[in-house]
Design a protein around this motif. Structure first.
Motif, PDB file in Angstrom:
ATOM      1  N   PRO A   1      39.750  73.043 -41.117  1.00  0.00           N
ATOM      2  CA  PRO A   1      39.914  73.713 -42.405  1.00  0.00           C
ATOM      3  C   PRO A   1      39.313  75.118 -42.403  1.00  0.00           C
ATOM      4  O   PRO A   1      38.166  75.320 -42.008  1.00  0.00           O
ATOM      5  N   GLY A   2      40.127  76.066 -42.819  1.00  0.00           N
ATOM      6  CA  GLY A   2      39.674  77.460 -42.842  1.00  0.00           C
ATOM      7  C   GLY A   2      39.823  78.175 -41.523  1.00  0.00           C
ATOM      8  O   GLY A   2      39.627  79.392 -41.442  1.00  0.00           O
ATOM      9  N   HIS A   3      40.163  77.443 -40.455  1.00  0.00           N
ATOM     10  CA  HIS A   3      40.256  78.065 -39.141  1.00  0.00           C
ATOM     11  C   HIS A   3      41.588  77.769 -38.437  1.00  0.00           C
ATOM     12  O   HIS A   3      41.816  78.253 -37.334  1.00  0.00           O
ATOM     13  N   GLY A   4      42.432  76.952 -39.043  1.00  0.00           N
ATOM     14  CA  GLY A   4      43.688  76.629 -38.381  1.00  0.00           C
ATOM     15  C   GLY A   4      43.613  75.307 -37.643  1.00  0.00           C
ATOM     16  O   GLY A   4      43.098  74.319 -38.159  1.00  0.00           O
ATOM     17  N   TRP A   5      44.056  75.328 -36.398  1.00  0.00           N
ATOM     18  CA  TRP A   5      44.139  74.109 -35.598  1.00  0.00           C
ATOM     19  C   TRP A   5      43.329  74.255 -34.323  1.00  0.00           C
ATOM     20  O   TRP A   5      43.366  75.300 -33.668  1.00  0.00           O
ATOM     21  N   GLY A   6      42.619  73.184 -33.986  1.00  0.00           N
ATOM     22  CA  GLY A   6      41.976  73.133 -32.686  1.00  0.00           C
ATOM     23  C   GLY A   6      43.000  72.861 -31.602  1.00  0.00           C
ATOM     24  O   GLY A   6      44.182  72.600 -31.877  1.00  0.00           O
TER      25      GLY A   6
ATOM     26  N   HIS B   1      37.774  74.194 -31.036  1.00  0.00           N
ATOM     27  CA  HIS B   1      38.293  75.370 -30.333  1.00  0.00           C
ATOM     28  C   HIS B   1      39.641  75.853 -30.869  1.00  0.00           C
ATOM     29  O   HIS B   1      40.685  75.648 -30.263  1.00  0.00           O
ATOM     30  N   ALA B   2      39.617  76.467 -32.028  1.00  0.00           N
ATOM     31  CA  ALA B   2      40.802  77.179 -32.506  1.00  0.00           C
ATOM     32  C   ALA B   2      41.014  78.392 -31.610  1.00  0.00           C
ATOM     33  O   ALA B   2      40.068  78.996 -31.119  1.00  0.00           O
ATOM     34  N   SER B   3      42.280  78.742 -31.352  1.00  0.00           N
ATOM     35  CA  SER B   3      42.563  79.901 -30.512  1.00  0.00           C
ATOM     36  C   SER B   3      43.830  80.579 -30.970  1.00  0.00           C
ATOM     37  O   SER B   3      44.678  79.971 -31.641  1.00  0.00           O
ATOM     38  N   LEU B   4      43.977  81.850 -30.612  1.00  0.00           N
ATOM     39  CA  LEU B   4      45.202  82.590 -30.943  1.00  0.00           C
ATOM     40  C   LEU B   4      46.416  81.934 -30.314  1.00  0.00           C
ATOM     41  O   LEU B   4      47.500  81.894 -30.901  1.00  0.00           O
ATOM     42  N   ASN B   5      46.251  81.427 -29.102  1.00  0.00           N
ATOM     43  CA  ASN B   5      47.375  80.801 -28.399  1.00  0.00           C
ATOM     44  C   ASN B   5      47.874  79.584 -29.166  1.00  0.00           C
ATOM     45  O   ASN B   5      49.083  79.409 -29.386  1.00  0.00           O
ATOM     46  N   THR B   6      46.957  78.729 -29.590  1.00  0.00           N
ATOM     47  CA  THR B   6      47.337  77.559 -30.380  1.00  0.00           C
ATOM     48  C   THR B   6      48.001  77.982 -31.680  1.00  0.00           C
ATOM     49  O   THR B   6      49.078  77.487 -32.044  1.00  0.00           O
TER      50      THR B   6
END
Length: 230
Positions: free
Chosen positions: A184-189, A202-207
């Motif tokens: 929540p607030g960061h997207g997806w791990g 570990h949210a990332s730009l690639n994901t």
């Protein structure tokens, strides 16, 4: 000569040139160049420098040299971005997914694999390959030959992409499994660990990028680069 060329610079500063033979990624890259009007006909060939093997009873194309990892990544990006410009590419993509389902069928472990940033040392980035160097469902760090036992995870981004490209009861099962990867607030791990379904973090730009591409594909019902490659 119609083939994408790679160049390395060694520790002595010498330039070493070689033909790219990264099956999957080579075609993906060649497709991008084709959209710029620069055709690498040999590299566009879905089975150039390739041979077949079987993974859990599923026939797939693999790099003939044995060096390239067979991953979901290039095939899902082709499907989402340019579309499969040759039937052999679509067939290969479906076979790559089918091999992952075969592992689930034989082990009961939901399997959607690709490359991801992960919290585990020593590499914090791992390739989870359908096939590489004679091994099936092998996990490695970036250096060739750096095989590790763990981590093993269900990839969020690959699950989203496969589910919009080739939706099925199996991709829905995987999609349900990765819901725990929401941050929540960061997207997806990156995903959830196999078996326990514990989130990797570990949210990332690639994901985020591939999940957003998947949503765009679902909304448009087609790849978002519509220019023909062939």
């Amino acid at each position: 000569g119609g083939t994408l060329q790679g160049v390395d610079i060694n520790s002595s500063g010498q330039r070493i040139q070689y033909a790219e033979t990264g099956l999957g990624y080579e075609q993906y890259a060649a497709g991008g160049f084709a959209l710029w009007g620069k055709r690498a006909s040999n590299s566009l060939n879905p089975t150039a420098n390739a041979r077949t093997t079987t993974v859990l009873g599923v026939t797939v194309w693999v790099d003939a040299s044995g060096n390239a990892r067979l991953l979901s990544e290039p095939y899902i990006m082709m499907g989402l971005e340019t579309g499969f410009w040759a039937s052999a590419l679509r067939d290969q993509a479906q076979a790559v997914l089918k091999a992952q389902k075969a592992r689930y069928d034989q082990t009961g472990i939901i399997t959607i694999v690709t490359e991801d940033a992960m919290p585990e040392p020593p590499y914090q980035f791992y390739y989870y390959s359908v096939y590489h160097s004679g091994k099936t469902f092998v996990v490695e760090g970036p250096p060739y030959g750096s095989v590790v036992s763990n981590p093993r995870w269900i990839s969020s981004k690959a699950t989203f992409a496969w589910h919009v490209l080739f939706p099925s009861d199996y991709t829905q099962k995987a999609f349900d499994a990765v819901q725990g990867a929401v941050m929540p607030g960061h997207g997806w791990g990156a995903g959830v660990y196999e078996g326990s379904l514990r989130p990797t973090g570990h949210a990332s730009l690639n994901t985020a990028g591939i999940i957003l591409e998947s949503i765009a594909f679902r909304k448009r019902t087609r790849s978002f680069l519509s220019e023909p490659i062939s």
